[in-house]
Design a protein around this motif. Sequence first.
Motif, PDB file in Angstrom:
ATOM      1  N   GLY A 107       0.809  -1.212   0.000  1.00  0.00           N
ATOM      2  CA  GLY A 107       0.000   0.000   0.000  1.00  0.00           C
ATOM      3  C   GLY A 107       0.840   1.258   0.000  1.00  0.00           C
ATOM      4  O   GLY A 107       2.060   1.212   0.190  1.00  0.00           O
ATOM      5  N   GLY A 108       0.191   2.390  -0.225  1.00  0.00           N
ATOM      6  CA  GLY A 108       0.906   3.656  -0.300  1.00  0.00           C
ATOM      7  C   GLY A 108       1.418   3.867  -1.710  1.00  0.00           C
ATOM      8  O   GLY A 108       1.405   2.952  -2.525  1.00  0.00           O
ATOM      9  N   SER A 109       1.897   5.068  -1.969  1.00  0.00           N
ATOM     10  CA  SER A 109       2.291   5.358  -3.344  1.00  0.00           C
ATOM     11  C   SER A 109       3.775   5.178  -3.595  1.00  0.00           C
ATOM     12  O   SER A 109       4.241   5.336  -4.713  1.00  0.00           O
ATOM     13  CB  SER A 109       1.856   6.777  -3.728  1.00  0.00           C
ATOM     14  OG  SER A 109       2.798   7.718  -3.283  1.00  0.00           O
ATOM     15  N   LEU A 110       4.533   4.857  -2.548  1.00  0.00           N
ATOM     16  CA  LEU A 110       5.960   4.640  -2.771  1.00  0.00           C
ATOM     17  C   LEU A 110       6.221   3.255  -3.359  1.00  0.00           C
ATOM     18  O   LEU A 110       5.841   2.245  -2.765  1.00  0.00           O
ATOM     19  CB  LEU A 110       6.748   4.755  -1.457  1.00  0.00           C
ATOM     20  CG  LEU A 110       7.289   6.151  -1.106  1.00  0.00           C
ATOM     21  CD1 LEU A 110       6.174   7.114  -0.783  1.00  0.00           C
ATOM     22  CD2 LEU A 110       8.281   6.064   0.028  1.00  0.00           C
ATOM     23  N   THR A 111       6.900   3.227  -4.479  1.00  0.00           N
ATOM     24  CA  THR A 111       7.281   1.935  -5.057  1.00  0.00           C
ATOM     25  C   THR A 111       8.496   1.392  -4.300  1.00  0.00           C
ATOM     26  O   THR A 111       9.133   2.107  -3.519  1.00  0.00           O
ATOM     27  CB  THR A 111       7.673   2.093  -6.533  1.00  0.00           C
ATOM     28  OG1 THR A 111       8.867   2.889  -6.582  1.00  0.00           O
ATOM     29  CG2 THR A 111       6.569   2.777  -7.328  1.00  0.00           C
ATOM     30  N   LYS A 112       8.804   0.143  -4.571  1.00  0.00           N
ATOM     31  CA  LYS A 112      10.019  -0.407  -3.948  1.00  0.00           C
ATOM     32  C   LYS A 112      11.248   0.338  -4.438  1.00  0.00           C
ATOM     33  O   LYS A 112      12.214   0.527  -3.701  1.00  0.00           O
ATOM     34  CB  LYS A 112      10.113  -1.906  -4.250  1.00  0.00           C
ATOM     35  CG  LYS A 112       9.062  -2.682  -3.437  1.00  0.00           C
ATOM     36  CD  LYS A 112       9.305  -4.176  -3.437  1.00  0.00           C
ATOM     37  CE  LYS A 112       8.355  -4.825  -2.424  1.00  0.00           C
ATOM     38  NZ  LYS A 112       8.378  -6.308  -2.505  1.00  0.00           N
ATOM     39  N   GLY A 113      11.212   0.750  -5.689  1.00  0.00           N
ATOM     40  CA  GLY A 113      12.329   1.542  -6.214  1.00  0.00           C
ATOM     41  C   GLY A 113      12.468   2.865  -5.483  1.00  0.00           C
ATOM     42  O   GLY A 113      13.574   3.281  -5.122  1.00  0.00           O
ATOM     43  N   GLN A 154      10.244  12.099  -7.741  1.00  0.00           N
ATOM     44  CA  GLN A 154      11.317  11.482  -6.951  1.00  0.00           C
ATOM     45  C   GLN A 154      12.281  12.536  -6.410  1.00  0.00           C
ATOM     46  O   GLN A 154      12.811  12.399  -5.301  1.00  0.00           O
ATOM     47  CB  GLN A 154      12.054  10.433  -7.792  1.00  0.00           C
ATOM     48  CG  GLN A 154      11.208   9.174  -8.029  1.00  0.00           C
ATOM     49  CD  GLN A 154      11.840   8.183  -8.991  1.00  0.00           C
ATOM     50  OE1 GLN A 154      12.483   8.571  -9.966  1.00  0.00           O
ATOM     51  NE2 GLN A 154      11.646   6.892  -8.728  1.00  0.00           N
ATOM     52  N   THR A 155      12.508  13.572  -7.173  1.00  0.00           N
ATOM     53  CA  THR A 155      13.372  14.646  -6.686  1.00  0.00           C
ATOM     54  C   THR A 155      12.771  15.306  -5.444  1.00  0.00           C
ATOM     55  O   THR A 155      13.477  15.553  -4.453  1.00  0.00           O
ATOM     56  CB  THR A 155      13.593  15.702  -7.800  1.00  0.00           C
ATOM     57  OG1 THR A 155      14.269  15.072  -8.892  1.00  0.00           O
ATOM     58  CG2 THR A 155      14.440  16.866  -7.298  1.00  0.00           C
ATOM     59  N   TRP A 181       5.107   9.956   5.870  1.00  0.00           N
ATOM     60  CA  TRP A 181       5.591   9.194   7.034  1.00  0.00           C
ATOM     61  C   TRP A 181       6.549   8.100   6.560  1.00  0.00           C
ATOM     62  O   TRP A 181       7.608   7.890   7.167  1.00  0.00           O
ATOM     63  CB  TRP A 181       4.408   8.584   7.790  1.00  0.00           C
ATOM     64  CG  TRP A 181       4.747   7.741   8.977  1.00  0.00           C
ATOM     65  CD1 TRP A 181       5.362   6.507   8.982  1.00  0.00           C
ATOM     66  CD2 TRP A 181       4.504   8.046  10.360  1.00  0.00           C
ATOM     67  NE1 TRP A 181       5.498   6.039  10.263  1.00  0.00           N
ATOM     68  CE2 TRP A 181       4.983   6.960  11.130  1.00  0.00           C
ATOM     69  CE3 TRP A 181       3.901   9.123  11.015  1.00  0.00           C
ATOM     70  CZ2 TRP A 181       4.877   6.923  12.520  1.00  0.00           C
ATOM     71  CZ3 TRP A 181       3.796   9.092  12.411  1.00  0.00           C
ATOM     72  CH2 TRP A 181       4.288   8.003  13.153  1.00  0.00           C
ATOM     73  N   ASP A 182       6.190   7.426   5.492  1.00  0.00           N
ATOM     74  CA  ASP A 182       7.083   6.382   4.967  1.00  0.00           C
ATOM     75  C   ASP A 182       8.459   6.953   4.604  1.00  0.00           C
ATOM     76  O   ASP A 182       9.492   6.369   4.942  1.00  0.00           O
ATOM     77  CB  ASP A 182       6.478   5.741   3.704  1.00  0.00           C
ATOM     78  CG  ASP A 182       5.315   4.792   4.023  1.00  0.00           C
ATOM     79  OD1 ASP A 182       5.087   4.485   5.206  1.00  0.00           O
ATOM     80  OD2 ASP A 182       4.625   4.372   3.075  1.00  0.00           O
ATOM     81  N   ILE A 183       8.452   8.075   3.907  1.00  0.00           N
ATOM     82  CA  ILE A 183       9.729   8.689   3.510  1.00  0.00           C
ATOM     83  C   ILE A 183      10.562   9.003   4.742  1.00  0.00           C
ATOM     84  O   ILE A 183      11.760   8.691   4.804  1.00  0.00           O
ATOM     85  CB  ILE A 183       9.483   9.991   2.705  1.00  0.00           C
ATOM     86  CG1 ILE A 183       8.717   9.692   1.408  1.00  0.00           C
ATOM     87  CG2 ILE A 183      10.805  10.686   2.391  1.00  0.00           C
ATOM     88  CD1 ILE A 183       8.247  10.960   0.668  1.00  0.00           C
ATOM     89  N   ALA A 184       9.926   9.610   5.728  1.00  0.00           N
ATOM     90  CA  ALA A 184      10.653   9.990   6.945  1.00  0.00           C
ATOM     91  C   ALA A 184      11.139   8.766   7.709  1.00  0.00           C
ATOM     92  O   ALA A 184      12.281   8.727   8.191  1.00  0.00           O
ATOM     93  CB  ALA A 184       9.758  10.850   7.839  1.00  0.00           C
ATOM     94  N   ALA A 185      10.277   7.764   7.807  1.00  0.00           N
ATOM     95  CA  ALA A 185      10.626   6.595   8.615  1.00  0.00           C
ATOM     96  C   ALA A 185      11.748   5.786   7.954  1.00  0.00           C
ATOM     97  O   ALA A 185      12.646   5.282   8.639  1.00  0.00           O
ATOM     98  CB  ALA A 185       9.388   5.722   8.832  1.00  0.00           C
ATOM     99  N   ILE A 186      11.703   5.676   6.636  1.00  0.00           N
ATOM    100  CA  ILE A 186      12.790   4.966   5.940  1.00  0.00           C
ATOM    101  C   ILE A 186      14.105   5.712   6.154  1.00  0.00           C
ATOM    102  O   ILE A 186      15.141   5.109   6.448  1.00  0.00           O
ATOM    103  CB  ILE A 186      12.454   4.840   4.438  1.00  0.00           C
ATOM    104  CG1 ILE A 186      11.278   3.877   4.251  1.00  0.00           C
ATOM    105  CG2 ILE A 186      13.669   4.370   3.643  1.00  0.00           C
ATOM    106  CD1 ILE A 186      10.670   3.897   2.849  1.00  0.00           C
ATOM    107  N   THR A 187      14.054   7.011   6.019  1.00  0.00           N
ATOM    108  CA  THR A 187      15.260   7.820   6.234  1.00  0.00           C
ATOM    109  C   THR A 187      15.786   7.652   7.656  1.00  0.00           C
ATOM    110  O   THR A 187      16.992   7.484   7.873  1.00  0.00           O
ATOM    111  CB  THR A 187      14.938   9.304   5.977  1.00  0.00           C
ATOM    112  OG1 THR A 187      14.467   9.440   4.638  1.00  0.00           O
ATOM    113  CG2 THR A 187      16.163  10.178   6.186  1.00  0.00           C
ATOM    114  N   ALA A 188      14.889   7.707   8.602  1.00  0.00           N
ATOM    115  CA  ALA A 188      15.289   7.613  10.009  1.00  0.00           C
ATOM    116  C   ALA A 188      15.856   6.229  10.325  1.00  0.00           C
ATOM    117  O   ALA A 188      16.879   6.099  11.001  1.00  0.00           O
ATOM    118  CB  ALA A 188      14.097   7.920  10.914  1.00  0.00           C
TER     119      ALA A 188
END
Lengths: 192, 192, 192, 192, 192, 192
Positions: free
Chosen positions: C61-67, C119-120, C155-162
């Motif tokens: 789910g969510g709009s972030l692909t695995k890439g 992506q940028t 949240w996904d972007i932040a959590a992956i980064t963290a």
Amino acid sequence: MTTNRYPAPELKDLPDDIKAKVLEVQEKAGFVPNVFLALARRPAEWRAFFAYHDALMLKEGGSLTKGDREMIVTATSAANQCLYCVVAHGAILRIYEKKPLVADQVAVNWRKADITPRQTAMLEFAMKVCLRAHEIDDADFAPLHAHGFSDEDIWDIAAITAFFGLSNRMASFSNMQPNPEFYLMGRVPKQK
Amino acid sequence: MTTNRYPAPELKDLPDDIKAKVLEVQEKAGFVPNVFLALARRPAEWRAFFAYHDALMLKEGGSLTKGDREMIVTATSAANQCLYCVVAHGAILRIYEKKPLVADQVAVNWRKADITPRQTAMLEFAMKVCLRAHEIDDADFAPLHAHGFSDEDIWDIAAITAFFGLSNRMASFSNMQPNPEFYLMGRVPKQK
Amino acid sequence: MTTNRYPAPELKDLPDDIKAKVLEVQEKAGFVPNVFLALARRPAEWRAFFAYHDALMLKEGGSLTKGDREMIVTATSAANQCLYCVVAHGAILRIYEKKPLVADQVAVNWRKADITPRQTAMLEFAMKVCLRAHEIDDADFAPLHAHGFSDEDIWDIAAITAFFGLSNRMASFSNMQPNPEFYLMGRVPKQK
Amino acid sequence: MTTNRYPAPELKDLPDDIKAKVLEVQEKAGFVPNVFLALARRPAEWRAFFAYHDALMLKEGGSLTKGDREMIVTATSAANQCLYCVVAHGAILRIYEKKPLVADQVAVNWRKADITPRQTAMLEFAMKVCLRAHEIDDADFAPLHAHGFSDEDIWDIAAITAFFGLSNRMASFSNMQPNPEFYLMGRVPKQK
Amino acid sequence: MTTNRYPAPELKDLPDDIKAKVLEVQEKAGFVPNVFLALARRPAEWRAFFAYHDALMLKEGGSLTKGDREMIVTATSAANQCLYCVVAHGAILRIYEKKPLVADQVAVNWRKADITPRQTAMLEFAMKVCLRAHEIDDADFAPLHAHGFSDEDIWDIAAITAFFGLSNRMASFSNMQPNPEFYLMGRVPKQK
Amino acid sequence: MTTNRYPAPELKDLPDDIKAKVLEVQEKAGFVPNVFLALARRPAEWRAFFAYHDALMLKEGGSLTKGDREMIVTATSAANQCLYCVVAHGAILRIYEKKPLVADQVAVNWRKADITPRQTAMLEFAMKVCLRAHEIDDADFAPLHAHGFSDEDIWDIAAITAFFGLSNRMASFSNMQPNPEFYLMGRVPKQK
């Protein structure tokens, strides 16, 4: 520390083409700026260095004046804390701009200098090339275009900044000292 | 953004000396690295750039190997976040060092790379020239001497770093892209 | 330095649940990525680490692909100069995005990479979480919303980064080395 | 801005295992620290987060006291300017160390805090993991060994720092606010 | 921008004690340094500022010469990019040290200046107070003691640095411009 | 390290005017804040310091409240990692603002503090004066004017920041410790 780490060659020992150029500069300036001798210990590098320098600083055409070019050198060399270039090119800046105070202003804090808004935009871009070239994007070109700089002018700003970034590092690493003559040049009438 | 901001000239429009050099490189590498065309729009700068490049990178003598020289370029270009130079010179580094992994290691974190203590000392100095040349003092020369580098070798390290600092800024500002061929070069047997 | 500071346990000595997961990964990848063994010397931490990893990277789910997710890891790990994560996740990024050049581009200078504007924007936010999370404010969310990212995606972007900020520090501190296999993965057809 | 960007779930809507843990904490502390509810909107991440937390902070054995562990959290969270963690873990630090002043000292400038030389060495290392993990080398381990820290203790220091780097970024990005109770806890007798 | 943001009061409108001091300075220097009028719009602050200034710069006793004191001001003001203080105090530095080149050297890169090892140690400490006072510890005092500075001298170095940090911020924020007279002072014989 | 590097004089040995002021403060606060004795070893500096302090902090008129002034001190002193000023002025901030939590919030991350948008704009400007005064330009004044700050108020913000930059450096360099009383002041009812 105030002595160059690497001994400079003597004039008489230089290859003829380099010697000729050095004598020409001496004739014109009244003394030999230390960079001409300091780099001459490596003739191939010397020739490339001054060919590059002349291509950028003596270029005909474009909207950058000689004063603009020296102003870029002075501002970015100050950011790199390069004693030789700030003192030597600050001197030439004073002469070209006919403003005895401008070099110190640009070196200490270019944002407070008595220069035109066009020059301020020019330095803003040069400083980004100097310090964060990897972050340059389209938005950095717009204000320059607004001040009438062409894409070729912008290349000049970037190339001068990049070239003196090289020069700054060579001077700092080798402890190259500016000639005493530069410190006063362009500050007083008749001073040449 | 993945297109060069400044259009490159076509091969046929180049001055003869530049065209000859470009064809020679193409013959040897199998393609024309983009830097050769990207800078050729300014022939005088092109000639100075490659004369300087060759004086430093093709120099005979001294204790720096060709691999050492490319390692300096890769490490300092990574610090400057220059895509072109990291990819292109990382490729050449892999080939000269015959180590398919070394370029990525040096680019991401040279302190963790599988290189010799002598190379680590070399990069330590190069990084200081790259980032804080104005702080270099005598204490920075001692570890290099201890590893057998002469003062001429140290000049080479500094000059290569300074020259590619110029190159990095030109490539980043103009958005120069590395040729796709470089990315894989030296990673697999027979590649090249 | 190229050896892990802390000895990794042997497969046979691992708790059953960890051993099972390691064998599963080995089956799938053809080798055991070093992080699986390096962290296994602390089973409780290992379990939490991979539970966290899977919750973020294998999330449905969510709009972030695995890439997208691997791109965040590669860019922020490069900012943290983490050799292990740049090389390992750069490999996976190449595979998911099916772009052999993208990982090197993102690692050296994500601003110059051949990626989408969406992506940028994603990486711009991730880099701020990575480097200056304390300065994040409402203005940072607007461009993400404009690109169609929901608050959950953010949240996904932040959590992956963290999470990879944690991983980067563990890998760097313990000198974790990427498996040689990762360096080439995704660069050539059939590779994998 | 003083409201969490992401709404916290209500206690009654939580999965049973999470609800049980939250109630246990509430029983013990007298209130529910916000992090327990703020992260609970993502149960899988919540479970991994607290499993990791407990593995590091409730660990038996090793030479790090509970006060040492909270001191690491307070110092590194201050470097990351994380309001939630400095206030919440500063409170716990005061309690474990039985020193009402120590948390403010460590948060503002750990170099001036009234702590032992052993704790100073511990924080010196933690701060390097926090801010420059990629530069850690052998020389950073020696002073810790001299103070009696084992390699396992050093792993603990690094892992706690790395884990709270994650926590700091999540709290700052989502604007997590510390409960008012934390601000006073451990400052006055009978408090808690 | 080259005009002070805040209009300076006219001499005739100043309180008597301030007017007297201004006239005294004018008598001695031949002109009124702009700082005297720029700050006079706030008489209470003016009095405190110059009382502090005189306590530090006109102090009798101790091993710091007047030249040493001005050298500290010039070096730290350059680090703060304060145009007024670099130009005005650089002028006084040239006069006290009787070295027409020293101010430019100290302002551009004090590490390369033609000063004594004792002065270099003094500036090293001053720069740390200027930029990272919170990191000062015992190890910073040892080299100063080795050069014969007493603890009272070290207080002087720190206090001068701290005071001009205040002055630098006031001058930069309000865009205070140095009088043109300062630029040339001390550079040529007979100049006063 | 938790002892002041420089011994403080005893009350009985102070000049009469200083002694009187110290006793007055003691009467009001119930104790003598350490800064009063620590600086008193240099009476002339003491007098200038407190005259400046009072001119800025006890000033009548203008739109800055006493709470605003202490908030500026707390935020900028935290940026300078000055233990004394953060603890002492944070205490006074709590009292003036009647908000027991605000000082910790402002010290750890002022962007997350429970303050007004007007105060946020005020701190944004103060932080720029604190950290990058040389970059201040017209654009920094506009948001302050929009919040109703006059140019005189802006001078107050800058001057308070600049003055405590001095104070921070003196306290850090000399290792001045805050009195234990400050830590709790303003946190609990009846506390004065």
